[in-house]
Design an enzyme around this catalytic site. Structure first.
Site, PDB file in Angstrom:
ATOM      1  N   TYR A 104      -4.440  65.745 -43.058  1.00  0.00           N
ATOM      2  CA  TYR A 104      -3.770  66.077 -41.533  1.00  0.00           C
ATOM      3  C   TYR A 104      -4.742  66.612 -40.609  1.00  0.00           C
ATOM      4  O   TYR A 104      -4.400  66.944 -39.432  1.00  0.00           O
ATOM      5  CB  TYR A 104      -2.554  66.939 -41.919  1.00  0.00           C
ATOM      6  CG  TYR A 104      -1.566  66.185 -42.399  1.00  0.00           C
ATOM      7  CD1 TYR A 104      -1.364  65.749 -43.648  1.00  0.00           C
ATOM      8  CD2 TYR A 104      -0.121  66.087 -41.810  1.00  0.00           C
ATOM      9  CE1 TYR A 104      -0.447  65.257 -44.236  1.00  0.00           C
ATOM     10  CE2 TYR A 104       0.709  65.128 -42.156  1.00  0.00           C
ATOM     11  CZ  TYR A 104       0.524  65.016 -43.598  1.00  0.00           C
ATOM     12  OH  TYR A 104       1.755  64.319 -44.066  1.00  0.00           O
TER      13      TYR A 104
ATOM     14  N   LYS B 220      -4.068  65.565 -57.590  1.00  0.00           N
ATOM     15  CA  LYS B 220      -4.674  64.399 -57.912  1.00  0.00           C
ATOM     16  C   LYS B 220      -6.024  64.439 -58.340  1.00  0.00           C
ATOM     17  O   LYS B 220      -6.847  63.833 -58.045  1.00  0.00           O
ATOM     18  CB  LYS B 220      -4.322  63.279 -56.860  1.00  0.00           C
ATOM     19  CG  LYS B 220      -4.790  61.882 -57.173  1.00  0.00           C
ATOM     20  CD  LYS B 220      -3.592  61.360 -57.970  1.00  0.00           C
ATOM     21  CE  LYS B 220      -3.875  60.063 -58.606  1.00  0.00           C
ATOM     22  NZ  LYS B 220      -2.838  59.585 -59.719  1.00  0.00           N
TER      23      LYS B 220
ATOM     24  N   ASP C  32       1.445  62.168 -59.255  1.00  0.00           N
ATOM     25  CA  ASP C  32       2.520  61.018 -59.585  1.00  0.00           C
ATOM     26  C   ASP C  32       3.302  61.397 -60.855  1.00  0.00           C
ATOM     27  O   ASP C  32       4.725  60.889 -60.589  1.00  0.00           O
ATOM     28  CB  ASP C  32       1.615  59.598 -59.810  1.00  0.00           C
ATOM     29  CG  ASP C  32       0.479  59.830 -60.567  1.00  0.00           C
ATOM     30  OD1 ASP C  32      -0.032  61.164 -60.736  1.00  0.00           O
ATOM     31  OD2 ASP C  32      -0.226  59.064 -61.022  1.00  0.00           O
TER      32      ASP C  32
ATOM     33  N   ASP D 179       4.399  67.035 -48.060  1.00  0.00           N
ATOM     34  CA  ASP D 179       5.083  66.165 -47.211  1.00  0.00           C
ATOM     35  C   ASP D 179       5.908  65.240 -47.866  1.00  0.00           C
ATOM     36  O   ASP D 179       7.351  65.413 -47.943  1.00  0.00           O
ATOM     37  CB  ASP D 179       4.114  65.717 -46.189  1.00  0.00           C
ATOM     38  CG  ASP D 179       4.917  64.908 -45.182  1.00  0.00           C
ATOM     39  OD1 ASP D 179       6.163  65.137 -44.950  1.00  0.00           O
ATOM     40  OD2 ASP D 179       4.405  64.118 -44.350  1.00  0.00           O
TER      41      ASP D 179
END
Ligand code: NAD
Length: 339
Positions: A124, A172, A205, A229
Site C-alpha cells: 500500500y 507468504k 493461502d 485486507d
C-alpha cells in the site's frame, strides 16, 4: 466528561451509516462534540485534494476520529484517502474483530477472531509504475523491521490485555522470501518476549482455507497490509458479512474508527444497508475513550436486535429480497430502543 471527536461521514453509503452511528452513540448519553469534516472526491473541486490538510489537522487536534467509507477510483484517479489517512497519521495497527452474533446465518456459531493488519506499508505504499507502456507494470512492496516489530508487538499486547491465548503470524515467506522472511523473522523475535502467549505462523493461502474450515484453531492473527485486507474480509464473511464488521486504525496516541466495508455506491441514498459495522465501530471508539459501560450497552443492544432478527436490514435476512427487512435508519432506531 466530554470529548471532541472528528467525524468524517464519507461518501456512498457513508452519510447514512455515519448518521446511524452518531445517533446510537449520542443515545448512550456520553457527551461528544462532533467536529465534522469532509473528505473524498466531493471536496477536490474546493480544495484541490480529496484529503485536505484541515481534515488531518482536526484528527491530530482531537486525537480520536470516526469515519464512514470513502470511495477510491479503480485503475485511475486519486490514491485512497483511507490509506493516506492511515499513513499520514501513522495509524499503524488496523484492528478488525470478527465474532459470531446470535441470529446471523453463518457456517459457524462461535467464531471469535481478531485480525491485526499492518496499516502503513507493504503493497500500500503506492509505488507503482509502468515498465513498458501497456505491456508490463511494477508495484513495490515495502516491509521494514520497524513496522513489522511494532505491529507484532501490538498483536501480543492486545492478546495479553484481552485474555487471548494465541497469536498467529500470517505470511507468504515461501515465495516472498526476503520481505515476508523479514516479517516472519521479526515476529519470532517479538514472540520470545511474550512467553505467556502461544505463537505460531501460517502461510496465507493455507490460512485462508483453514479459517473457512476450522476457524476455532485461530485467535489473534497478525499480518502485512494486503493479506490483512483480504483475510479480514474473509473473516467478516464467517460472522455475517461486511454489514456487521467494525474496525479501528490505531497509532501510538491517535485512533480513527471505521467499518471494514466500503462505500457500496450502488446502495447510496437508499436507506438500505446495514449500519451495524459503523455502530460497532462507534462502540470500539467509546471503549478506546474509556467509556466501557456505554460501549457494552451498544454491543448488547446490537446483539439483541440482531438476535431477535425482526428490525434488521436485508443482508441479515435469510433471503436478500425478504420484504420484512427494514432500512438503515429503522435498524438504528431499534438499536437505540434496545439501549
Ligand atoms: P464494499 O464494501 O463497498 O461492498 C462490497 C459488498 O458488500 C457489496 O455487495 C456491498 O453492497 C456490501 N456491503 C458493504 N457494506 C455493506 C453494509 N453496510 N450493509 C450491507 N451490505 C454491505 O466494497 P467494494 O464494492 O469493493 O468497494 C466500493 C468502494 O468502497 C470502492 O471505491 C473502494 O475503494 C471503497 N472502500 C473504501 C473503504 C474505506 O473507506 N475504508 C474500504 C473498502 C472499500
Amino acid at each position: 466528561m466530554g470529548y471532541t471527536v472528528t467525524l468524517i461521514p464519507g461518501d456512498g453509503i457513508g452519510a447514512e451509516v455515519s448518521d446511524a452511528m452518531r445517533r446510537v452513540v449520542e443515545a448512550t448519553g456520553v457527551d461528544i462534540t462532533w467536529d465534522e469534516q469532509q473528505a473524498g472526491a466531493d471536496v477536490i473541486a474546493e480544495y484541490g485534494t480529496p484529503l485536505p490538510d484541515h481534515v488531518v489537522e482536526s484528527i491530530q487536534r482531537n486525537r480520536v476520529g470516526i469515519k464512514g467509507p470513502i470511495t477510491t477510483p479503480i485503475g485511475t484517479g486519486f490514491r485512497s484517502v483511507n490509506v493516506a489517512l492511515r499513513q499520514r497519521l501513522d495509524l499503524y495497527a488496523n484492528l478488525r474483530p470478527a465474532r459470531s452474533l446470535r441470529g446471523v446465518a453463518a457456517a459457524f456459531s462461535d467464531v471469535d477472531l481478531v485480525i491485526v493488519r499492518e496499516n502503513t506499508e507493504g503493497m500500500y505504499v503506492g509505488i507503482e509504475h509502468e515498465v513498458i507502456k501497456g505491456e508490463a507494470a511494477e508495484a513495490i512492496r515495502i516491509i521494514t523491521r520497524r513496522a513489522s516489530e511494532r505491529i507484532v508487538r501490538f498483536a501480543f499486547e492486545y492478546a495479553r490485555t484481552n485474555g487471548r491465548k494465541l497469536v498467529t503470524a500470517v505470511h507468504k515467506g515461501n515465495i516472498l522470501k526476503i520481505t515476508d522472511g523479514l516479517f516472519l523473522q521479526t515476529a519470532h523475535q517479538v514472540a520470545a518476549d511474550y512467553p505467556d502467549i502461544a505463537f505460531n505462523d501460517r502461510i496465507v493461502d493455507n490460512c485462508a482455507m483453514q479459517l473457512v474450515q476450522r476457524p476455532h484453531e485461530y485467535d489473534v492473527l497478525v499480518m502485512t497490509n494486503l493479506f490483512g485486507d483480504i483475510i479480514s474480509d474473509l473473516c467478516s464473511g464467517l460472522v455475517g458479512g461486511l454489514g456487521v464488521a467494525p474496525g479501528a486504525n490505531i497509532g501510538d496516541d491517535i485512533a480513527v474508527f471505521e467499518p471494514v466495508h466500503g462505500s457500496a455506491p450502488k446502495y447510496a441514498g437508499q436507506n438500505k444497508v446495514n449500519p451495524t459495522a459503523t455502530i460497532r465501530s462507534g462502540a470500539m471508539m467509546l471503549r478506546y475513550l474509556g467509556e466501557i459501560e456505554a460501549a457494552d450497552r451498544i454491543d448488547a443492544a446490537v446483539a439483541q436486535v440482531i438476535g431477535e432478527g425482526h428490525q434488521v436490514t436485508y443482508d441479515l435476512k435469510a433471503t436478500r429480497d425478504d420484504p420484512t427487512a427494514v432500512g438503515t435508519r429503522e435498524m438504528a432506531d431499534a438499536i437505540i430502543a434496545a439501549l
